[in-house]
Design an enzyme around this catalytic site. Sequence first.
Site, PDB file in Angstrom:
ATOM      1  N   LYS A  53       0.844  -1.201   0.000  1.00  0.00           N
ATOM      2  CA  LYS A  53       0.000   0.000   0.000  1.00  0.00           C
ATOM      3  C   LYS A  53       0.879   1.251   0.000  1.00  0.00           C
ATOM      4  O   LYS A  53       0.619   2.198  -0.741  1.00  0.00           O
ATOM      5  CB  LYS A  53      -0.944  -0.010   1.210  1.00  0.00           C
ATOM      6  N   GLN A  97      -5.021  -1.851   9.492  1.00  0.00           N
ATOM      7  CA  GLN A  97      -4.851  -3.154   8.844  1.00  0.00           C
ATOM      8  C   GLN A  97      -5.420  -4.245   9.746  1.00  0.00           C
ATOM      9  O   GLN A  97      -5.104  -4.316  10.935  1.00  0.00           O
ATOM     10  CB  GLN A  97      -3.358  -3.389   8.562  1.00  0.00           C
ATOM     11  N   ASP A 120     -11.138   2.777   3.771  1.00  0.00           N
ATOM     12  CA  ASP A 120     -11.399   1.334   3.643  1.00  0.00           C
ATOM     13  C   ASP A 120     -12.901   1.049   3.667  1.00  0.00           C
ATOM     14  O   ASP A 120     -13.336  -0.032   3.303  1.00  0.00           O
ATOM     15  CB  ASP A 120     -10.761   0.602   4.835  1.00  0.00           C
TER      16      ASP A 120
HETATM   17  N1  GUN Z   1      -6.905  -7.184   5.863  1.00  0.00           N
HETATM   18  C1  GUN Z   1      -7.194  -7.935   4.771  1.00  0.00           C
HETATM   19  N2  GUN Z   1      -7.715  -7.164   3.797  1.00  0.00           N
HETATM   20  C2  GUN Z   1      -7.766  -5.921   4.280  1.00  0.00           C
HETATM   21  C3  GUN Z   1      -8.209  -4.683   3.753  1.00  0.00           C
HETATM   22  O1  GUN Z   1      -8.664  -4.568   2.609  1.00  0.00           O
HETATM   23  N3  GUN Z   1      -8.099  -3.620   4.566  1.00  0.00           N
HETATM   24  C4  GUN Z   1      -7.611  -3.713   5.819  1.00  0.00           C
HETATM   25  N4  GUN Z   1      -7.567  -2.608   6.559  1.00  0.00           N
HETATM   26  N5  GUN Z   1      -7.190  -4.839   6.348  1.00  0.00           N
HETATM   27  C5  GUN Z   1      -7.263  -5.924   5.580  1.00  0.00           C
END
Ligand code: GUN
Length: 289
Positions: A53, A97, A120
């Site tokens: 990211k 996350q 998100d």
């Molecule tokens: N863990 C697995 N996929 C994701 C996601 O798309 N966003 C976040 N914040 N955590 C994750």
Amino acid sequence: MSATMMDGTGLARKVRAEWKGRAQLLAGNGNQPGLAVVIVGDDAASRVYVRNKARACSETGIYSEIHEFPENANQDEVIRRIQELNGSPRIHGVLVQLPLPRHFESAKVIASIAVEKDVDSFHLHNVGALLTGSTVFAPCTPLGVMKMLEAYGVEIEGRHAVVVGRSNIVGKPMALMLLQKGATVTICTSKTRDLAEHTSRADILVVATGKPRMITAGMVKSGATVIDVGINRMPGGKLAGDVDFDSVREKAGYITPVPGGVGPMTITMLLCNTIEAAERAQARSLAAK
Ligand code: GUN
């Protein structure tokens, strides 16, 4: 017949190039978009996701910060950091996350993110807004799927969409977004009885179960659009989706490969949401002057 491949890598590249221009415009006004990623503990996969990211942000002209906490961190300390980020003018998107360590209440931590920075779209406000079709931000993976359907001219209105998987971050929001666009939607799980009976009636089939190659050609209608959200690491290291690609591609009209399908679109949508958050913040600050 062999299906048309839906190239997520190519589409992601195109979308990122477009949005990079928007990020540059913002930066030119002294409002470079900024994303803060909060990670707690040392889950290896999460670390890779977070690194990817941050790299994608830097390639797109987005400023990013990673806020790392140890596995034994205190939940209040993490929430306090999120609240600081909520107040930071440098940061337009805040992402926690997942998964968080077991002693955390994930819902409480996610609830501490400011709704207008919840890129998100995991905050309950945004989850609810999706239900009423009035999203602040849409969740990245299903949003990426919608962009792919749009890019390939797949008609949604009046079509029968079947979503296999009922997760909060893919299956459920995916079903709502297809419904909002006028599809007739069936939601199945990997436990649905006579799953093939449902999937074989789908004009659009979206699969997100985490069960490698569970959807085979016999379960798919001829000419259907098949979207595979699964990414499974197979013994030997190869990646496989939830769809048996080699057989289904002979039956489907459109199909996403794994890797190179939905995956690259997910991070791209996170970048778009962050840039959009920065555009909204700029508009708010101009309106206040
Ligand atoms: N863990 C697995 N996929 C994701 C996601 O798309 N966003 C976040 N914040 N955590 C994750």
